[in-house]
Design a protein around this motif. Structure first.
Motif, PDB file in Angstrom:
ATOM      1  N   LYS A 152       0.829  -1.211   0.000  1.00 39.62           N
ATOM      2  CA  LYS A 152       0.000   0.000   0.000  1.00 39.62           C
ATOM      3  C   LYS A 152       0.863   1.261   0.000  1.00 39.62           C
TER       4      LYS A 152
ATOM      5  N   GLU B  60       0.800   4.239  -2.673  1.00 36.34           N
ATOM      6  CA  GLU B  60       0.660   5.629  -2.221  1.00 36.34           C
ATOM      7  C   GLU B  60       1.788   6.495  -2.788  1.00 36.34           C
TER       8      GLU B  60
ATOM      9  N   GLY C 123       1.089   7.616  -6.152  1.00 29.69           N
ATOM     10  CA  GLY C 123      -0.085   8.481  -6.308  1.00 29.69           C
ATOM     11  C   GLY C 123      -1.364   7.717  -6.596  1.00 29.69           C
TER      12      GLY C 123
ATOM     13  N   GLU D 177      -4.723   5.800  -5.515  1.00 34.28           N
ATOM     14  CA  GLU D 177      -5.687   5.809  -4.414  1.00 34.28           C
ATOM     15  C   GLU D 177      -6.698   4.694  -4.612  1.00 34.28           C
ATOM     16  N   GLU D 178      -7.186   4.160  -3.484  1.00 37.93           N
ATOM     17  CA  GLU D 178      -8.248   3.154  -3.557  1.00 37.93           C
ATOM     18  C   GLU D 178      -9.572   3.853  -3.849  1.00 37.93           C
TER      19      GLU D 178
ATOM     20  N   TYR E  22      -8.971   1.176  -8.165  1.00 44.71           N
ATOM     21  CA  TYR E  22      -7.861   2.089  -7.921  1.00 44.71           C
ATOM     22  C   TYR E  22      -7.834   3.162  -9.004  1.00 44.71           C
TER      23      TYR E  22
ATOM     24  N   LYS F 245      -5.461   6.827 -10.301  1.00 50.90           N
ATOM     25  CA  LYS F 245      -4.268   7.671 -10.177  1.00 50.90           C
ATOM     26  C   LYS F 245      -4.653   9.016 -10.767  1.00 50.90           C
TER      27      LYS F 245
END
Length: 181
Positions: A117, A121, A124, A126-127, A165, A167
């Motif tokens: 994770k 992160e 860049g 994100e879930e 996910y 970006k």
């Protein structure tokens, strides 16, 4: 008499010289006219060459910028593809953490999941977690619909089956969700 003949001959020669000078001056004027025309033609040609050079230079700069942007875009797309190929690994690590009974093993797998994770992160990424929100086809894919319970609205994301996910604004993997009917 000889004097007169000499004077007359002298006058004739002076007259001839004056005529020659007049011709030379006239030729210079004619020559200047031609030279002026040639000069103007050369200046016009130089101006045209200069304009073409500016156009080619501007075209080259645009080409250089465009190829630089395309190269950066391809690089980012390649990175995104590699990152997207890692998502199933993260899914399996989460499943493993949820099912492992041995506490030491669970801690070890959980550490690997946290490192995973952290890498996402750092990139860049994100879930996408749309639970409880209205269904949005821009970030999620509905794989199943279930009847809404009393007091629940229709079209709300009830459960996430596979995490999504993104970006920035680009979705790398759509969340697979179960939606209320």
């Amino acid at each position: 008499m000889e004097n007169e003949e000499l004077k007359e001959e002298l006058k004739t020669e002076e007259s001839v010289c004056e005529k020659k000078e007049a011709c030379k001056t006239e030729k210079k004027k004619c020559g200047n006219k031609k030279a002026q025309e040639e000069l103007e033609k050369a200046l016009a040609e130089a101006e045209e060459c200069k304009r073409k050079w500016y156009a080619v230079t501007a075209e080259y700069e645009n080409y250089r910028r465009r190829t630089q942007m395309q190269s950066a875009q391809r690089y980012n797309e390649g990175r995104n593809d590699v990152i997207a190929s890692l998502f199933p690994i993260g899914d399996n690590l989460e499943r493993a953490v949820a099912t492992i009974a041995d506490e030491n093993t669970k801690q070890g797998v959980d550490m690997v999941l946290k490192a995973f994770k952290k890498v996402l992160e750092g990139e860049g990424v994100e879930e996408i977690n749309p639970i409880g929100e209205p269904f949005n086809a821009d970030v999620a894919e509905a794989i199943m619909a279930m009847p809404a319970e009393e007091g629940e609205e229709s079209g709300i994301v009830k459960q996430v089956y596979v995490k999504g996910y993104k970006k920035g604004d680009k979705v790398l993997r759509y969340a697979q969700v179960i939606v209320t009917q």
